[in-house]
Write a protein that holds these residues in place. Structure first.
Motif, short mmCIF file in Angstrom:
data_model
loop_
_atom_site.label_atom_id
_atom_site.label_comp_id
_atom_site.label_asym_id
_atom_site.label_seq_id
_atom_site.Cartn_x
_atom_site.Cartn_y
_atom_site.Cartn_z
N LEU A 1 18.67 -0.83 -5.11
CA LEU A 1 18.31 -1.58 -6.33
C LEU A 1 16.76 -1.71 -6.58
O LEU A 1 16.17 -2.07 -5.75
CB LEU A 1 19.11 -2.91 -6.76
CG LEU A 1 20.45 -2.89 -6.41
CD1 LEU A 1 21.20 -4.27 -6.20
CD2 LEU A 1 21.37 -2.15 -7.39
N HIS A 2 16.37 -1.27 -7.88
CA HIS A 2 15.01 -1.60 -8.14
C HIS A 2 14.71 -1.88 -9.55
O HIS A 2 15.63 -1.50 -10.41
CB HIS A 2 14.15 -0.21 -7.52
CG HIS A 2 14.57 0.97 -8.23
ND1 HIS A 2 13.95 1.26 -9.51
CD2 HIS A 2 15.27 1.79 -8.15
CE1 HIS A 2 14.64 2.32 -9.79
NE2 HIS A 2 15.50 2.86 -9.19
N ALA A 3 13.82 -2.78 -9.49
CA ALA A 3 13.55 -3.19 -10.90
C ALA A 3 11.98 -3.45 -11.13
O ALA A 3 11.29 -3.60 -9.97
CB ALA A 3 13.94 -4.86 -11.11
N GLY A 4 11.64 -3.17 -12.40
CA GLY A 4 10.04 -3.22 -12.74
C GLY A 4 10.19 -3.90 -14.04
O GLY A 4 10.73 -4.38 -14.76
N GLY A 5 8.76 -3.87 -14.53
CA GLY A 5 8.51 -4.46 -15.83
C GLY A 5 7.37 -5.63 -15.81
O GLY A 5 6.87 -5.88 -14.94
N ARG B 1 0.77 -1.22 -0.07
CA ARG B 1 0.08 0.02 0.05
C ARG B 1 0.91 1.39 0.22
O ARG B 1 0.74 2.05 0.54
CB ARG B 1 -0.93 0.07 1.16
CG ARG B 1 -2.11 -1.28 1.12
CD ARG B 1 -3.09 -0.89 2.19
NE ARG B 1 -3.67 -2.31 2.50
CZ ARG B 1 -3.51 -3.14 3.33
NH1 ARG B 1 -2.68 -2.98 4.34
NH2 ARG B 1 -4.07 -4.15 3.20
N GLY B 2 1.85 1.32 -0.84
CA GLY B 2 2.65 2.39 -0.90
C GLY B 2 3.62 2.87 0.06
O GLY B 2 4.41 4.00 0.07
N SER B 3 4.14 1.95 0.92
CA SER B 3 5.11 2.15 2.03
C SER B 3 5.83 0.63 2.10
O SER B 3 5.24 -0.34 2.05
CB SER B 3 4.65 2.58 3.01
OG SER B 3 3.71 1.64 3.90
N LEU B 4 7.18 1.03 2.56
CA LEU B 4 7.61 -0.24 3.27
C LEU B 4 7.13 -1.23 4.50
O LEU B 4 6.66 -0.46 5.22
CB LEU B 4 9.12 0.05 3.39
CG LEU B 4 10.14 0.60 2.26
CD1 LEU B 4 11.54 1.02 3.06
CD2 LEU B 4 10.27 -0.35 1.32
N LEU C 1 11.79 -4.93 -5.40
CA LEU C 1 11.04 -5.86 -6.34
C LEU C 1 9.47 -5.91 -6.28
O LEU C 1 9.18 -6.55 -5.34
CB LEU C 1 11.58 -7.28 -6.67
CG LEU C 1 13.01 -7.30 -6.64
CD1 LEU C 1 13.65 -8.70 -6.65
CD2 LEU C 1 13.75 -6.52 -7.99
N PRO C 2 8.59 -5.56 -7.22
CA PRO C 2 9.08 -4.54 -8.33
C PRO C 2 9.44 -3.25 -8.05
O PRO C 2 9.22 -3.06 -6.71
CB PRO C 2 7.76 -4.43 -9.29
CG PRO C 2 6.36 -5.10 -8.23
CD PRO C 2 7.28 -5.78 -7.06
N GLY C 3 9.93 -2.29 -8.64
CA GLY C 3 10.30 -1.12 -8.36
C GLY C 3 9.67 -0.20 -7.58
O GLY C 3 9.90 0.69 -6.74
N GLY C 4 8.20 -0.36 -7.50
CA GLY C 4 7.35 0.30 -6.82
C GLY C 4 7.33 1.67 -7.24
O GLY C 4 7.81 2.24 -7.92
N SER C 5 6.59 2.69 -6.35
CA SER C 5 6.43 4.17 -6.59
C SER C 5 7.64 4.80 -6.24
O SER C 5 8.58 4.31 -5.42
CB SER C 5 5.25 4.77 -5.81
OG SER C 5 5.75 4.72 -4.43
N GLY C 6 8.04 6.17 -6.71
CA GLY C 6 8.95 6.80 -6.26
C GLY C 6 9.17 7.10 -4.74
O GLY C 6 10.02 7.08 -4.16
N ASP C 7 7.90 7.08 -4.13
CA ASP C 7 7.77 7.25 -2.94
C ASP C 7 8.59 6.17 -1.82
O ASP C 7 9.00 6.32 -0.96
CB ASP C 7 6.49 7.54 -2.17
CG ASP C 7 5.91 9.01 -2.83
OD1 ASP C 7 6.61 9.93 -3.18
OD2 ASP C 7 4.69 9.17 -2.90
N VAL C 8 7.93 4.91 -2.41
CA VAL C 8 8.66 3.91 -1.74
C VAL C 8 10.22 3.74 -1.95
O VAL C 8 10.95 3.46 -1.15
CB VAL C 8 8.05 2.57 -2.18
CG1 VAL C 8 8.58 1.35 -1.64
CG2 VAL C 8 6.54 2.71 -2.12
N ALA C 9 10.62 3.87 -3.23
CA ALA C 9 11.89 3.75 -3.55
C ALA C 9 12.63 4.90 -2.46
O ALA C 9 13.98 4.56 -2.07
CB ALA C 9 12.15 4.26 -4.99
N ARG C 10 12.23 6.16 -2.39
CA ARG C 10 12.93 7.10 -1.53
C ARG C 10 12.74 6.98 -0.12
O ARG C 10 13.77 7.05 0.57
CB ARG C 10 12.01 8.74 -1.74
CG ARG C 10 12.57 9.25 -3.15
CD ARG C 10 11.83 10.74 -3.24
NE ARG C 10 10.47 10.64 -3.25
CZ ARG C 10 9.71 10.57 -4.60
NH1 ARG C 10 10.58 10.36 -5.67
NH2 ARG C 10 8.40 10.59 -4.65
#
Length: 83
Positions: free
Chosen positions: A57-61, A12-15, A38-47
């Motif tokens: 490291l993040h991946a999507g597709g 739900r958009g967070s770690l 994995l998958p890369g998730g939103s920019g908020d989760v990556a930040r």
């Protein structure tokens, strides 16, 4: 060099709390900490992950849109082998 790779889970958009706990424990180990999303998730989760891990490291597709352990295992194996 010793590295710790933490596969961060999101919901739900967070770690997830378990991911934050694993990252906290890995910080106490010697060597480099690497967080993987994995998958890369939103920019908020990556930040959010980047605030906990110096390297992300993040991946999507399309291959990661649906949960398939074989695909994710193969991807993580590639990351480990490349390191």
């Amino acid at each position: 060099m010793i590295r710790s790779l933490v596969l961060a889970e999101q919901r739900r958009g967070s770690l997830r709390e378990v991911s934050l706990e694993a990252l906290s424990a890995a910080k106490r180990l010697p060597g480099e900490l690497v967080g993987a999303l994995l998958p890369g998730g939103s920019g908020d989760v990556a930040r959010e992950l980047a605030r906990c891990s110096p390297r992300v490291l993040h991946a999507g597709g399309a291959a990661l849109e649906h949960y398939d352990p074989a695909v994710r295992t193969s991807l993580l194996r590639s990351v480990i082998d490349a390191e």
